[in-house]
Design a protein around this motif. Structure first.
Motif, PDB file in Angstrom:
ATOM      1  N   VAL A  13      -3.695  -3.994  -9.592  1.00 53.28           N
ATOM      2  CA  VAL A  13      -3.279  -5.107  -8.834  1.00 53.28           C
ATOM      3  C   VAL A  13      -1.807  -5.093  -8.810  1.00 53.28           C
ATOM      4  CG1 VAL A  13      -3.006  -7.570  -9.365  1.00 53.28           C
ATOM      5  CG2 VAL A  13      -5.318  -6.548  -9.282  1.00 53.28           C
ATOM      6  N   ILE A  16      -0.856  -2.841  -6.002  1.00 52.28           N
ATOM      7  CA  ILE A  16      -0.801  -3.703  -4.788  1.00 52.28           C
ATOM      8  C   ILE A  16       0.532  -4.484  -4.595  1.00 52.28           C
ATOM      9  CG2 ILE A  16      -1.920  -5.564  -3.446  1.00 52.28           C
ATOM     10  CD1 ILE A  16      -4.611  -4.277  -4.696  1.00 52.28           C
ATOM     11  N   ASN A  19       3.619  -2.449  -4.069  1.00 50.18           N
ATOM     12  CA  ASN A  19       3.524  -1.820  -2.656  1.00 50.18           C
ATOM     13  C   ASN A  19       3.695  -2.852  -1.648  1.00 50.18           C
ATOM     14  OD1 ASN A  19       3.559   1.088  -2.873  1.00 50.18           O
ATOM     15  ND2 ASN A  19       1.758   0.561  -3.981  1.00 50.18           N
ATOM     16  N   THR A  20       3.348  -4.121  -1.653  1.00 43.60           N
ATOM     17  CA  THR A  20       3.696  -5.132  -0.556  1.00 43.60           C
ATOM     18  C   THR A  20       5.163  -5.308  -0.623  1.00 43.60           C
ATOM     19  OG1 THR A  20       3.286  -6.785  -2.296  1.00 43.60           O
ATOM     20  CG2 THR A  20       1.334  -6.225  -0.844  1.00 43.60           C
ATOM     21  N   THR A  39      -1.543   2.905  -0.041  1.00 42.24           N
ATOM     22  CA  THR A  39      -1.837   2.773  -1.586  1.00 42.24           C
ATOM     23  C   THR A  39      -2.406   1.454  -1.576  1.00 42.24           C
ATOM     24  OG1 THR A  39       0.343   4.367  -1.658  1.00 42.24           O
ATOM     25  CG2 THR A  39      -0.414   2.786  -3.774  1.00 42.24           C
ATOM     26  N   ILE A  40      -1.777   0.490  -0.894  1.00 44.91           N
ATOM     27  CA  ILE A  40      -2.703  -0.980  -0.834  1.00 44.91           C
ATOM     28  C   ILE A  40      -4.050  -0.784  -1.007  1.00 44.91           C
ATOM     29  CG2 ILE A  40      -2.964  -2.986  -0.107  1.00 44.91           C
ATOM     30  CD1 ILE A  40       0.255  -2.867   0.316  1.00 44.91           C
ATOM     31  N   ALA A  43      -5.679   1.205  -3.685  1.00 43.38           N
ATOM     32  CA  ALA A  43      -5.997   0.065  -4.958  1.00 43.38           C
ATOM     33  C   ALA A  43      -6.837  -0.564  -4.673  1.00 43.38           C
ATOM     34  CB  ALA A  43      -4.535  -0.426  -5.106  1.00 43.38           C
ATOM     35  N   LEU A  44      -7.009  -1.402  -3.585  1.00 42.36           N
ATOM     36  CA  LEU A  44      -8.327  -2.142  -3.236  1.00 42.36           C
ATOM     37  C   LEU A  44      -9.573  -1.626  -3.428  1.00 42.36           C
ATOM     38  CD1 LEU A  44      -7.032  -4.049  -0.141  1.00 42.36           C
ATOM     39  CD2 LEU A  44      -7.299  -5.092  -2.425  1.00 42.36           C
TER      40      LEU A  44
END
Length: 69
Positions: A13, A16, A19-20, A39-40, A43-44
């Protein structure tokens, strides 16, 4: 195992969220934005796999508990 999955979920998390901040919404598929998007998504996927692992461990625990002797 439960603590391990919780720690990895928190790290995913955090990745995420980090990276956002790197996303450029005008050009999502170029440069640093593309790397952040990949990468997001990764991670999800990691979070989903960790939740599947946690649920499978619960099912295993319940099946051992309710086995007839």
């Amino acid at each position: 195992m439960k603590i391990f999955t919780i720690i990895l979920t928190v790290i995913a998390v955090a990745l995420i969220i980090f990276n956002t901040t790197k996303l450029n919404f005008d050009a999502l598929l170029t440069g640093e934005s593309q790397t952040a998007l990949i990468t997001i998504i990764t991670a999800l996927c990691a979070i989903i796999l960790l939740q599947i692992l946690r649920i499978s461990k619960k099912i295993e625990k319940l099946s051992k508990k309710t086995e007839p002797k």
